[in-house]
Design an enzyme around this catalytic site. Structure first.
Site, PDB file in Angstrom:
ATOM      1  N   ASP A   1      -7.705  15.275 -18.428  1.00  0.00           N
ATOM      2  CA  ASP A   1      -8.050  13.678 -18.717  1.00  0.00           C
ATOM      3  C   ASP A   1      -7.890  13.748 -20.023  1.00  0.00           C
ATOM      4  OD1 ASP A   1      -9.189  11.494 -19.275  1.00  0.00           O
ATOM      5  OD2 ASP A   1     -10.997  11.604 -17.940  1.00  0.00           O
TER       6      ASP A   1
ATOM      7  N   ARG B   1       0.779  -1.007   0.119  1.00  0.00           N
ATOM      8  CA  ARG B   1       0.050  -0.029  -0.045  1.00  0.00           C
ATOM      9  C   ARG B   1       0.852   1.342  -0.025  1.00  0.00           C
ATOM     10  NH1 ARG B   1      -1.798   2.251   4.359  1.00  0.00           N
ATOM     11  NH2 ARG B   1      -1.777   0.234   5.413  1.00  0.00           N
TER      12      ARG B   1
ATOM     13  N   TYR C   1     -17.118  13.066 -19.640  1.00  0.00           N
ATOM     14  CA  TYR C   1     -17.646  11.737 -19.292  1.00  0.00           C
ATOM     15  C   TYR C   1     -18.578  11.621 -18.175  1.00  0.00           C
ATOM     16  CZ  TYR C   1     -17.433   6.886 -17.675  1.00  0.00           C
ATOM     17  OH  TYR C   1     -17.502   5.637 -17.185  1.00  0.00           O
TER      18      TYR C   1
ATOM     19  N   LYS D   1      -7.950   2.015 -20.561  1.00  0.00           N
ATOM     20  CA  LYS D   1      -8.226   2.045 -22.118  1.00  0.00           C
ATOM     21  C   LYS D   1      -6.952   1.782 -23.012  1.00  0.00           C
ATOM     22  CE  LYS D   1     -12.469   2.865 -20.894  1.00  0.00           C
ATOM     23  NZ  LYS D   1     -12.427   3.411 -19.407  1.00  0.00           N
TER      24      LYS D   1
HETATM   25  N1  PLP Z   1     -11.986   9.245 -18.217  1.00  0.00           N
HETATM   26  C1  PLP Z   1     -12.879   9.119 -19.213  1.00  0.00           C
HETATM   27  C2  PLP Z   1     -12.670   9.816 -20.383  1.00  0.00           C
HETATM   28  C3  PLP Z   1     -13.192   7.708 -19.598  1.00  0.00           C
HETATM   29  O1  PLP Z   1     -14.158   7.511 -20.547  1.00  0.00           O
HETATM   30  C4  PLP Z   1     -13.523   6.727 -18.486  1.00  0.00           C
HETATM   31  C5  PLP Z   1     -14.186   5.795 -18.667  1.00  0.00           C
HETATM   32  O2  PLP Z   1     -14.714   5.465 -19.409  1.00  0.00           O
HETATM   33  C6  PLP Z   1     -12.797   7.041 -17.080  1.00  0.00           C
HETATM   34  C7  PLP Z   1     -11.996   8.475 -17.035  1.00  0.00           C
HETATM   35  C8  PLP Z   1     -13.128   6.102 -16.171  1.00  0.00           C
HETATM   36  O3  PLP Z   1     -12.035   5.437 -16.128  1.00  0.00           O
HETATM   37  P1  PLP Z   1     -12.289   3.900 -15.512  1.00  0.00           P
HETATM   38  O4  PLP Z   1     -13.180   3.047 -16.206  1.00  0.00           O
HETATM   39  O5  PLP Z   1     -10.959   3.046 -15.699  1.00  0.00           O
HETATM   40  O6  PLP Z   1     -12.385   4.100 -13.877  1.00  0.00           O
END
Ligand code: PLP
Length: 398
Positions: free
Chosen positions: A184, A58, A112, A209
């Site tokens: 992001d 951790r 998102y 992703k």
């Molecule tokens: N940010 C974006 C642009 C996303 O499309 C997603 C998930 O689809 C996330 C963050 C969240 O990621 P996670 O599913 O790995 O928690």
């Protein structure tokens, strides 16, 4: 360890726990499943508890450290902190601001849906004002100057409409009011945008992703300066939202082929978008590489290597039932609510990525029921096009 004169229970616990005598270096990092490290010297153990070595996973762990080193290098960052998911990474950025009641946060109105709900929840709990804005609006920097937020979150290419804000302009506005800018950059990945080089303070990835690339591990990363990362690392130790060693290992394995995969994903997306734009069945094709895209000029400047691996389109006269039929008619692509796989994934945005937004929020963002989002895979691009157009024709047939 010599097991002579030891009882069987002791032998069972300790035998075979240390390799001796080998000088071989593994080409692939081993997966360190041990949550605990032990030391012959108590001084070394004491130092390890201060962060000088791996002692408890951790605090820090070998596979996450290797992944963090690789992601930091790809992002052009001094440091990186990994998390159990992209959402955990976004939450960590929020928490690290230690926002007080009455302070402000700006986020994309068209990003998102789950991030929107997360920030809404966190802001409501802390008495922080949340201001969702269309960050592609040329007046967005001016609004930031007026609002004087502490934190601004942007998405490099928004999910699901593929809008492209000018991160450089947002960074300038943030600097002027002392706001931290988190980007992001999941959609382009560090192949398509290194947000820190455009002035962001945090580059966030859902490593689930494109970094992973094969849909077999959830992971998230935040990259930035050593100074920005230190509080994140300290908070992670307390919150415990660490990435497991196997997930870190899988993500790192995927990441080794990131540039070669992304080059192909970007090229295939360009081909698919061009061909879809010719279809009379479609109302609109969203892809920042099309000259008709409203942010094409900005995208040329803030994206690298092309215009991303994603395409979205709206089907003429379609509602949710027609879109669901299109998903069921796919033969090559999969109707999977994610992105970043070698396989093409198609998603109905309103019922999936934007599911947790209210109908009013979706309306304001321009996310219509007729919208499908495509994460373009590594199949033959023309097979993808035929599959998509064939499924659309099937889905809209009365
Ligand atoms: N940010 C974006 C642009 C996303 O499309 C997603 C998930 O689809 C996330 C963050 C969240 O990621 P996670 O599913 O790995 O928690």
């Amino acid at each position: 360890m010599s097991t002579k004169r030891l009882g069987q229970k002791t032998v069972a616990v300790h035998a075979g726990s240390r390799l001796v005598g080998s000088k071989s270096q593994p080409l692939v990092p081993p997966i360190h499943m041990s949550t605990v490290g032990w030391f012959d010297s108590s001084e070394e153990l004491d130092g390890a508890l201060d962060g000088k070595d791996y002692v408890y996973s951790r605090i820090s762990a070998q596979n996450t450290a290797l992944l963090e080193e690789a992601v930091a290098a790809l992002e052009g960052a001094e440091d990186c902190v990994s998390y159990a998911s992209g959402m955990a990474a976004l939450r960590a950025v929020f928490d690290a601001q230690y926002l007080k009641a009455g302070e402000r946060v700006v986020m994309p109105a068209d990003g998102y849906g789950v991030t929107r709900l997360l920030f809404k929840t966190l802001c409501a709990r802390a008495g922080v004002e949340l201001h969702p804005l269309l960050l592609t609006d040329p007046r967005a920097p001016e609004r930031i100057a007026e609002l004087r937020p502490r934190l601004v979150l942007a998405e490099s290419i928004t999910n699901p409409l593929l809008s492209v804000p000018d991160i450089r302009a947002l960074a300038k506005a943030c600097r002027q009011v002392g706001a931290a800018l988190a980007v992001d950059a999941t959609f382009p990945s560090p192949y398509g945008q290194r947000a820190l080089s455009l002035g962001a303070d945090y580059a966030v990835q859902s490593a689930t992703k494109w970094l992973n690339g094969h849909s077999d591990a959830l992971a998230g990363t935040v990259s930035g300066s050593r100074e920005r990362m230190a509080p994140l690392r300290s908070l992670r130790l307390l919150a415990g939202d660490v990435l497991g060693p196997f997930e870190a290992w899988l993500t790192q394995r995927g990441l080794r082929t990131l540039p070669v995969r992304m080059k192909a994903h970007f090229e295939h997306a360009a081909h698919v978008a061009r061909r879809l734009a010719e279809s009379p069945l479609l109302e609109r094709v969203h892809y920042p590489g099309l000259p008709s895209h409203p942010h094409h000029a900005v995208a040329r400047e803030v994206l690298e290597g092309g215009f991303g691996p994603m395409v979205a389109f709206e089907i003429k006269g379609a509602g949710r039932p027609e879109c669901f039929r299109v998903l069921e008619a796919l033969k090559v692509a999969r109707p999977g609510p994610s992105l970043g796989d070698v396989c093409t994934l198609v998603m109905h945005a309103a019922s999936a990525s934007a599911r947790r937004m209210t109908p009013e929020e979706r309306e304001a963002a321009g996310i219509r029921e007729s919208l499908l989002r495509v994460s373009v895979g590594l199949e033959e691009p023309e097979d993808i096009v035929e599959d998509l157009l064939g499924a659309v024709a099937q889905g809209v047939k009365r």
